[in-house]
Design a protein around this motif. Structure first.
Motif, mmCIF file in Angstrom:
data_model
loop_
_atom_site.group_PDB
_atom_site.id
_atom_site.type_symbol
_atom_site.label_atom_id
_atom_site.label_comp_id
_atom_site.label_asym_id
_atom_site.label_seq_id
_atom_site.Cartn_x
_atom_site.Cartn_y
_atom_site.Cartn_z
ATOM 1 N N UNK A 94 7.581 -1.007 7.881
ATOM 2 C CA UNK A 94 8.193 -2.328 7.818
ATOM 3 C C UNK A 94 7.992 -2.936 6.434
ATOM 4 N N UNK A 95 6.805 -2.758 5.884
ATOM 5 C CA UNK A 95 6.507 -3.296 4.552
ATOM 6 C C UNK A 95 6.085 -2.162 3.625
ATOM 7 N N UNK A 96 6.644 -2.150 2.447
ATOM 8 C CA UNK A 96 6.313 -1.133 1.463
ATOM 9 C C UNK A 96 7.313 -1.177 0.320
ATOM 10 N N UNK A 97 7.162 -0.338 -0.691
ATOM 11 C CA UNK A 97 8.145 -0.290 -1.781
ATOM 12 C C UNK A 97 9.496 0.156 -1.230
ATOM 13 N N UNK A 98 10.574 -0.406 -1.712
ATOM 14 C CA UNK A 98 11.887 0.011 -1.241
ATOM 15 C C UNK A 98 12.156 1.462 -1.657
ATOM 16 N N UNK A 105 -3.152 -5.439 6.955
ATOM 17 C CA UNK A 105 -2.439 -6.080 8.051
ATOM 18 C C UNK A 105 -2.011 -7.503 7.702
ATOM 19 N N UNK A 106 -2.932 -8.342 7.271
ATOM 20 C CA UNK A 106 -2.606 -9.744 7.001
ATOM 21 C C UNK A 106 -1.722 -9.890 5.756
ATOM 22 N N UNK A 107 -1.887 -8.986 4.803
ATOM 23 C CA UNK A 107 -1.037 -8.993 3.615
ATOM 24 C C UNK A 107 0.395 -8.666 3.998
ATOM 25 N N UNK A 108 0.556 -7.689 4.896
ATOM 26 C CA UNK A 108 1.886 -7.327 5.385
ATOM 27 C C UNK A 108 2.528 -8.481 6.153
ATOM 28 N N UNK A 109 1.740 -9.153 6.988
ATOM 29 C CA UNK A 109 2.261 -10.286 7.753
ATOM 30 C C UNK A 109 2.762 -11.375 6.799
ATOM 31 N N UNK A 110 2.009 -11.615 5.753
ATOM 32 C CA UNK A 110 2.382 -12.627 4.756
ATOM 33 C C UNK A 110 3.716 -12.266 4.105
ATOM 34 N N UNK A 111 3.905 -10.986 3.762
ATOM 35 C CA UNK A 111 5.151 -10.534 3.141
ATOM 36 C C UNK A 111 6.312 -10.657 4.119
ATOM 37 N N UNK A 112 6.073 -10.338 5.382
ATOM 38 C CA UNK A 112 7.120 -10.449 6.407
ATOM 39 C C UNK A 112 7.576 -11.898 6.548
ATOM 40 N N UNK A 135 4.458 4.842 2.575
ATOM 41 C CA UNK A 135 5.832 4.908 3.061
ATOM 42 C C UNK A 135 6.661 3.785 2.451
ATOM 43 N N UNK A 136 7.916 4.051 2.144
ATOM 44 C CA UNK A 136 8.791 2.972 1.661
ATOM 45 C C UNK A 136 9.026 1.966 2.779
ATOM 46 N N UNK A 137 9.382 0.737 2.417
ATOM 47 C CA UNK A 137 9.476 -0.319 3.415
ATOM 48 C C UNK A 137 10.859 -0.929 3.582
ATOM 49 N N UNK A 138 11.049 -1.533 4.739
ATOM 50 C CA UNK A 138 12.253 -2.321 5.003
ATOM 51 C C UNK A 138 12.267 -3.546 4.100
ATOM 52 N N UNK A 139 11.090 -4.082 3.843
ATOM 53 C CA UNK A 139 10.909 -5.148 2.879
ATOM 54 C C UNK A 139 9.644 -4.852 2.092
#
Length: 215
Positions: free
Chosen positions: A114-118, A172-179, A139-143
């Protein structure tokens, strides 16, 4: 442990999202089908984790063209929604980022997160400086971090810096923030068009010119 929890989060969220968004995806598919000739889903070869290739999925937003008609090395950058290559349905799908939803299936398959480099196209591999190679460790991300910092308004090197920064900071919390920031960016529709910054093709040409001068 960090990678396992990230994978569990990806599978859970993407699975639930696909079920909830299925009616919307079906509606978009019908619109695309009646709007222009060609397949509903656009498949493109991209480079993922450890530089492994995979087929990324998107809802088609442009007129149908064969692979031979698409010159990724010299393809003109889309700067606004009046580009004749974009279909009527494609304008809306791009402005809302709904064209990216099929990548939820890529996430379920394990090609993406879900989150990662495009994920990049193969032609971009040659213009990634060595100091940014760590972007391929995840893994590359959706965002991703580059998407919430400006998307296409960022220059090529700025995007790569954001990608590598994410690799060293993700959790986890860093990904949530980006989402959450992604939701805001999508609602505003910022960074979809307009490449005033140096894109990867311009960067490639500049580096080649500099190398030529040195010789």
């Amino acid at each position: 442990m960090r990678n396992r929890s990230k994978r569990l989060f990806d599978v859970t969220v993407s699975g639930i999202a696909l079920l909830l968004l299925l009616p919307l995806l079906l509606f978009a598919a019908l619109w695309i089908r009646f709007d222009s000739k060609g397949p509903v889903v656009f498949k493109q070869r991209r480079i993922g984790k450890n530089k492994q290739p995979f087929q990324v999925l998107k809802l088609r937003t442009m007129i149908d063209r064969s692979p031979a008609e698409i010159d990724q090395v010299n393809e003109r950058v889309i700067v606004n929604d009046r580009d004749p290559r974009i279909t009527r349905s494609g304008r809306f799908l791009r402005s809302t980022s709904l064209d990216e939803l099929p990548q939820l299936w890529n996430i379920l398959r394990g090609d993406m997160s879900i989150v990662g480099p495009r994920p990049i196209i193969p032609e971009q591999l040659e213009v990634i400086p060595r100091e940014f190679e760590s972007r391929f460790e995840v893994l590359p991300g959706l965002t991703g971090l580059a998407q919430v910092r400006g998307r296409r308004s960022l220059g090529w090197l700025e995007q790569l810096k954001a990608d590598t920064e994410y690799v060293h900071r993700y959790g986890f919390f860093y990904d949530i923030c980006i989402i959450l920031k992604t939701v805001v960016v999508v609602i505003k529709g910022s960074g979809i068009y307009g490449r005033e910054a140096e894109n990867w093709r311009a960067y490639r040409d500049r580096v080649k010119a500099q190398d030529g001068q040195k010789r």
